[in-house]
Design a protein around this motif. Structure first.
Motif, PDB file in Angstrom:
ATOM      1  N   LEU A 154       0.857  -1.181   0.000  1.00  0.00           N
ATOM      2  CA  LEU A 154       0.000   0.000   0.000  1.00  0.00           C
ATOM      3  C   LEU A 154       0.898   1.238   0.000  1.00  0.00           C
ATOM      4  O   LEU A 154       1.632   1.491   0.954  1.00  0.00           O
ATOM      5  CB  LEU A 154      -0.901   0.017   1.232  1.00  0.00           C
ATOM      6  N   ARG A 209      -2.947   1.062  -3.839  1.00  0.00           N
ATOM      7  CA  ARG A 209      -2.460  -0.305  -3.723  1.00  0.00           C
ATOM      8  C   ARG A 209      -1.810  -0.761  -5.034  1.00  0.00           C
ATOM      9  O   ARG A 209      -2.445  -0.784  -6.080  1.00  0.00           O
ATOM     10  CB  ARG A 209      -3.611  -1.244  -3.375  1.00  0.00           C
ATOM     11  N   ASN A 272      -0.210  -6.785   5.667  1.00  0.00           N
ATOM     12  CA  ASN A 272      -1.527  -6.543   5.068  1.00  0.00           C
ATOM     13  C   ASN A 272      -2.214  -7.842   4.654  1.00  0.00           C
ATOM     14  O   ASN A 272      -2.777  -7.958   3.561  1.00  0.00           O
ATOM     15  CB  ASN A 272      -1.405  -5.590   3.873  1.00  0.00           C
TER      16      ASN A 272
END
Length: 348
Positions: A154, A209, A272
Motif C-alpha cells: 500500500l 495499492r 496486510n
C-alpha cells in the motif's frame, strides 16, 4: 448555505457556513457527523461518440471538473468549511456547483447548490513560490527508505501546503502523479485518491495499492502541486521480497520476567494479510501447559497481538519458573509454515 455566495476566483480563499435541515426545512440539531463538499467548475460541452455508426452525434453539457473536495465536521446540525480555489480554474465566468454529502452514525443526507459563480483570478492573493511538503511510505508510517515490502504494498503519501493541494482535473500537467521505476510513459494519476484532512484543507493523504510487483528493488516518484501550481517531488525506494518462504525474524515477550501477563512480539515477512498463530508454552521438562490459537491481521511486519495471562489450559495460574515457548506461524494463502522458540520467566 447560510450566507450569500461570492464569486469563486482562482487563488481566492472561500468559506461556507451551512446547516443540515430536517424534512420541515428546520435545522436538525441532532445531526452530528461529517460533511463532504465537492466544488465543480463550470459545465463544459461534450458530444456523444456515435459508437453505433449511425451518424447521430448529440451535444450535451456536463459538470465534471472538480475544483475542490474536502471534509468538515457537523456539530448540532451546523458546519463550516474553507478552501483556496486552484489557479487552474477556467477564467471565463459561469455557473458552478456545490455538492454536499452528510453522514452521521445513523443516517445520510445530500444536497447541492448552483447559485454560485466561478471564474476570474484573485489579483490580491498573497505570493507563494514554495511547493508542498510530501512524505512517502509503504504499508505504514514506520517504513523507511529502502525497506522491504510484500508484492502488493500500500503506497501512502501525506501532502501538505498552506494554500492547499491542487486536485483539479481542469488543470494541464498539474496533477498528482506517481511514476514507478522511471516509467514516465505510464504515470499513475492520483488526484481522485487524495483525501483532504477533516476541517483542514491544507493537508491530506492518499493511499494506492500496487498489485503483484516483481521481486527486487523498485522506486516510486510522486509529484504534487499546490493551488498556486508550485510543484514538489519526492522519491521512495523499496525492495519487494520473494515471499515464497514464511519467516519469523525476531521473537520475544515483554515484560519478561512477568507476574500478571505478557505480550508476545514477533517480526515476519508478511504484511496486510491474515496469519494463523499458534503459541505453546512448555515446562523445561517438555510438558505443555498452555496453547493459544489466534488468527491475526498483520498490518505491518511486526505483530503484537498475542497476550498470555500466565494460566494453564485449565485456567489455573502456573508456578513461577522458567518456561520454553514455541510460536508457530501459518500463511493461510500459501499454506506455508514456520516456527520459532524462546524462553520466558514467571516471577509470581
Amino acid at each position: 448555505i447560510l450566507q450569500r455566495t461570492d464569486t469563486i476566483k482562482g487563488l481566492s480563499k472561500v468559506s461556507f457556513n451551512g446547516l443540515i435541515t430536517d424534512q420541515n426545512g428546520e435545522k436538525d440539531t441532532s445531526f452530528n457527523g461529517e460533511l463532504t463538499l465537492t466544488v465543480f467548475d463550470k459545465a463544459i460541452e461534450r458530444q456523444t461518440l456515435d459508437n453505433q455508426g449511425l451518424g447521430v452525434v448529440m451535444t450535451f453539457d456536463t459538470q465534471e471538473s472538480k475544483l475542490f473536495k474536502g471534509k468538515a465536521s457537523i456539530t448540532n446540525g451546523e458546519f463550516y468549511i474553507e478552501f483556496i480555489a486552484p489557479k487552474d480554474l477556467r477564467i471565463a465566468y459561469g455557473e458552478g456547483k456545490l455538492s454536499f454529502y452528510a453522514q452521521s452514525d445513523t443516517y445520510e443526507k445530500g444536497g447541492y447548490n448552483t447559485d454560485i459563480t466561478v471564474g476570474g483570478i484573485d489579483t490580491n492573493a498573497p505570493e507563494d513560490n514554495q511547493g508542498p511538503d510530501i512524505k512517502l511510505y509503504m504499508n505504514d508510517t514506520s517504513f523507511r527508505d529502502g525497506d522491504n515490502t510484500d508484492e502488493s504494498p500500500l503506497f501512502m503519501a501525506f501532502i501538505e501546503d498552506e494554500h492547499g493541494i491542487n486536485t483539479s482535473l481542469s488543470s494541464v500537467d498539474h496533477d498528482i502523479t506517481a511514476v514507478l521505476d522511471d516509467d514516465y510513459q505510464n504515470a499513475i494519476l492520483l488526484n481522485e485518491y487524495f483525501i483532504t484532512a477533516l476541517d483542514d484543507f491544507t493537508k491530506g493523504e492518499l493511499n494506492y495499492r500496487f498489485e503483484n510487483l516483481s521481486p527486487g528493488e523498485h522506486k516510486i516518484t510522486l509529484t504534487a502541486y499546490d493551488n498556486y501550481n508550485n510543484s514538489s517531488t519526492a522519491t521512495l525506494r523499496f525492495v519487494v521480497e520473494d515471499n515464497t518462504e514464511l519467516e519469523i525474524t525476531e521473537l520475544l515477550n515483554f515484560p519478561n520476567p512477568f507476574s500478571e501477563s505478557t505480550t508476545f512480539s514477533f517480526s515476519h515477512n508478511r504484511s496486510n494479510q491474515y496469519l494463523d498463530v499458534e503459541l505453546q508454552v512448555f515446562t523445561t521438562y517438555g510438558q505443555m501447559v498452555k496453547q493459544l490459537n489466534q488468527r491475526i491481521f498483520a498490518t505491518t511486519k511486526t505483530s503484537k497481538d498475542i497476550i498470555w495471562d500466565g494460566s494453564n489450559n485449565s485456567g489455573v495460574k502456573v508456578k513461577k519458573g522458567i518456561y520454553i515457548y514455541r510460536l508457530g506461524l501459518t500463511d493461510p494463502n500459501t499454506k506455508t509454515e514456520t516456527e520459532a522458540y524462546n524462553k520466558l520467566i514467571i516471577s509470581n
